[in-house]
Design an enzyme around this catalytic site. Structure first.
Site, PDB file in Angstrom:
ATOM      1  N   HIS A   1      75.909  74.428  45.326  1.00 44.18           N
ATOM      2  CA  HIS A   1      75.015  73.468  44.687  1.00 44.18           C
ATOM      3  C   HIS A   1      73.724  73.235  45.477  1.00 44.18           C
ATOM      4  O   HIS A   1      72.912  72.391  45.095  1.00 44.18           O
ATOM      5  CB  HIS A   1      75.733  72.126  44.484  1.00 44.18           C
ATOM      6  CG  HIS A   1      76.700  72.134  43.339  1.00 44.18           C
ATOM      7  ND1 HIS A   1      77.733  73.039  43.242  1.00 44.18           N
ATOM      8  CD2 HIS A   1      76.792  71.352  42.226  1.00 44.18           C
ATOM      9  CE1 HIS A   1      78.419  72.816  42.134  1.00 44.18           C
ATOM     10  NE2 HIS A   1      77.862  71.796  41.492  1.00 44.18           N
TER      11      HIS A   1
ATOM     12  N   HIS B   1      69.383 104.306  17.223  1.00 47.81           N
ATOM     13  CA  HIS B   1      69.027 103.000  17.779  1.00 47.81           C
ATOM     14  C   HIS B   1      67.689 103.005  18.506  1.00 47.81           C
ATOM     15  O   HIS B   1      66.798 102.230  18.167  1.00 47.81           O
ATOM     16  CB  HIS B   1      70.116 102.515  18.735  1.00 47.81           C
ATOM     17  CG  HIS B   1      69.769 101.233  19.431  1.00 47.81           C
ATOM     18  ND1 HIS B   1      70.015  99.993  18.882  1.00 47.81           N
ATOM     19  CD2 HIS B   1      69.153 100.997  20.617  1.00 47.81           C
ATOM     20  CE1 HIS B   1      69.583  99.065  19.700  1.00 47.81           C
ATOM     21  NE2 HIS B   1      69.057  99.633  20.763  1.00 47.81           N
TER      22      HIS B   1
END
Length: 659
Positions: free
Chosen positions: A472, A260
């Site tokens: 938030h 790889h």
């Protein structure tokens, strides 16, 4: 005479040689996908090496970008401006062959890839752009825009969550010009993927509404060719699952994770050369193989056929041709400055307090009708983001419309917009709450890295979100954006600054823009010279021989103005600076910056993480920001809790003025 296997082996040889020369890289994927690449690039892909930017070319995206030598080998062999010396310089400073493909470095590279999954997301954006433009410009007797988007991807791309976001949306919009070839080799860095990737990929993509072709032998040229032909005939996006062997050709390393991400080594390369019957020295390609790969003549012919069609189109549909040429060139409409002037006048005359998100929507109402290339959207927050202007129509599966409901897909939305810009002819913008930038962070970074003029609309920009609480309320996000090279971050304080921010964003060709917008209403400001906003920071309220300077952005500008008025009543002269875009301000001359900032004691105010502002301050200056996460409470209570009150600002200014 060179056969298909010889042509594929040229990719294998160049890939393993370049990785070995660099002593780093990823030879396994290029060697494993070489046969697939040979079929696609020699028999199906439409491109012109002599003109990589030909508009009606097919787009090829290497989503598994670590296998970059596959793409560099193809570009070199087919005739792009990528000489062998550049392949020898793989991964070296200043070369055109960086470790992962970069679209502004190497001719023929469509998008910068490496962060897995984003290439396939870019490709969805490209295929969507093709469909939109085809619907807009194609005629019953003249098909001007007609090209495919091909993607190579691996297991890693399909494991990444972004692939789920964008591939489901691609199925919904029936992007049948999108064809993904999946390198199903069962191997990733940690070994065989069966311990962590057991998805039923076929069923997953079928559930998205894709055409899936499974169990294709990725080393059988005829099987690959047949699968691509079927994909091109489908009325859905297609996933072709190709069973391959990573490091194909290497006698001892193929099929293992060792192939790889490391050079094979001189001994194994010698064995591989023998195994694939490649007797040539490193970086040597026989002339007959060059001749067989060369695509310049074919590419020139394909482009010439299209140019003749374009000429016919110009004669029959002159107004559409003029608009097409403008969109492809990325030019703004001639009337854009007049629209902007009228917009500024309306904001100057309107004394209404608007949230800057509302001001942004008003700007879109003005610019949108003039710009058919403006494709908007939101991650399921359109009414909150004010991104859906009055003349929008929702995109449908036939490509008509100019507004895309992305659903709750912030990451996919951002990466798809990158793909739309890279395709050309489209100027995308889309919105979400600023705190959800976290979901999309890497795609925004890629916008900046690729120098793409994407417009990000981020609303609900501070503790102004109030009762929704710390989940938030963005605190660190402004600093994160400003620390990112190559992006302009605007936090306007009223409608006029918002209009300047939008105009600046639309005029950019080489940089994304983040518009940071409030939920709460903001008061319009009075200025002596609106044009100074273009400098990113300017004196909003001047004071001769001031005692203190207050720097603020966005919703905190009015707090600075009110505090300066109170200070003046006590005989302390305060100068107020509005700094809507620090990146642009930093580009101004030293003289201008000194004129604005001066040398008097300063207080910087912003309802976010404050450390960024030290760059404009001295050791004795002060900051008013938020060093913690927020709280759930009404905004009025939060402002008192965190010290964003006139009384606190006045107290701080008195202290620093007295030093």
């Amino acid at each position: 005479m060179a056969n298909q296997q010889d042509l594929a082996n040229a990719i294998r040889a160049l890939s393993m040689d370049a990785v070995q020369a660099a002593k780093s890289g990823h030879p396994g994927m290029p060697m494993g996908m070489a046969d697939i690449a040979q079929v696609l690039w020699a028999k199906h892909l439409k491109y012109n090496p002599s003109n990589p930017d030909w508009f009606n070319r097919d787009r090829f995206v290497l989503s598994n970008g670590h296998g970059s030598m596959l793409l560099y080998s193809l570009l070199h062999l087919t005739g792009f401006d990528l000489p062998m010396d550049e392949l020898r310089a793989f991964r070296q400073l200043g070369s055109k062959t960086p470790g992962h493909p970069e679209c502004d470095v190497t001719p023929g590279v469509e998008t910068t890839t490496g962060p897995l999954g984003q290439g396939i997301a870019n490709a969805v954006g490209m295929a969507l752009a093709e469909k939109i433009l085809a619907k807009k410009f194609n005629k019953s007797d003249l098909t001007l825009i007609d090209h495919n988007t091909f993607v190579f991807c691996g297991d890693g791309c399909l494991m990444e969550g972004i692939s789920h976001e964008v591939c489901s949306l691609a199925g919904t919009h029936k992007l049948n010009k999108l064809i993904v070839l999946y390198d199903d080799n069962d191997i990733s860095i940690d070994g065989r993927v069966e311990g962590w990737f057991t998805d039923d990929t076929h069923a997953r993509f079928e559930s998205y509404g894709w055409h899936v072709i499974s169990k294709v032998n990725g080393h059988d040229f005829d099987s690959i060719d047949d699968a691509i032909e079927k994909a091109k005939a489908s009325d859905k996006p297609t996933l072709i699952c190709c069973k391959t062997e990573i490091g194909k050709g290497s006698p001892n390393i193929a099929g293992t994770s060792a192939a790889h991400g490391a050079a094979l080594g001189d001994e194994e390369i010698a064995l591989t050369r023998k195994n694939i019957n490649w007797p040539h020295e490193p970086f040597v390609i026989p002339q007959d193989i060059y001749d067989a790969w060369d695509h310049k003549e074919t590419g020139n012919q394909e482009e010439q056929i299209w140019l003749e069609k374009l000429s016919d189109y110009k004669e029959k549909y002159s107004s559409e041709h003029t608009e097409f040429e403008r969109l492809v060139a990325g030019k703004l409409p001639e009337d854009i400055d007049e629209i902007f002037t009228n917009l500024i006048s309306s904001f100057d005359e309107d004394e209404t307090n608007y949230a800057s998100r509302k001001c942004s929507g008003i700007c879109l109402d003005a610019f949108g009708p003039l710009m058919p290339e403006l494709i908007g959207g939101s991650a399921d927050l359109s009414p909150s983001n004010n991104t859906e202007w009055k003349g929008t129509s929702h995109l449908t599966e036939d490509g008509s419309g100019n507004y895309l409901n992305y659903g709750v897909r912030e990451f996919g939305m951002s990466a798809m917009m990158n793909g739309m810009v890279l395709h050309g002819g489209i100027r995308p913008y889309a919105g979400t709450f600023l705190t959800f930038l976290d979901y999309a962070r890497n795609a925004v970074r890629m916008s900046a890295l690729m120098k793409l003029p994407v417009v990000y609309v981020y609303t609900h920009d501070s503790i102004g979100v109030g009762e929704d609480g710390p989940t938030h309320q963005p605190v660190e996000h402004l600093t994160m954006l400003r620390a990112t090279p190559g992006i302009n971050t605007w936090r306007p304080c009223d409608g006029v600054e918002t209009a300047y921010a939008w105009r600046h964003a639309l005029k950019l060709k080489d940089k994304p823009t983040a518009l940071i917008l409030s939920r709460q209403n903001l008061a319009p400001q009075t200025r002596n010279d609106n044009g100074l906003i273009d400098k990113g920071g300017y004196i909003l309220i001047d004071a001769e021989d001031e005692d203190v300077v207050i720097i603020a952005t966005g919703s905190e500008v009015q707090l600075a103005v009110d505090s300066a008025e109170l200070l003046g009543a006590e005989g302390i002269k305060a100068k107020v600076i509005s700094m809507p875009c620090t990146e642009i301000f930093d580009q101004q001359s030293a003289e201008y910056k000194m004129q604005v900032l001066g040398s008097k004691p300063k207080l910087a105010i912003e309802a976010g993480q404050p450390d960024f502002w030290h760059k404009y301050l001295s050791q004795d200056d002060e900051l008013l920001g938020i060093n913690t996460f927020g709280e759930s409470a009404p905004l009025s209570d939060l402002l008192v809790h965190y010290g964003f009150t006139k009384e606190n600002v006045v107290d701080i200014c008195k202290k620093i003025a007295a030093k």
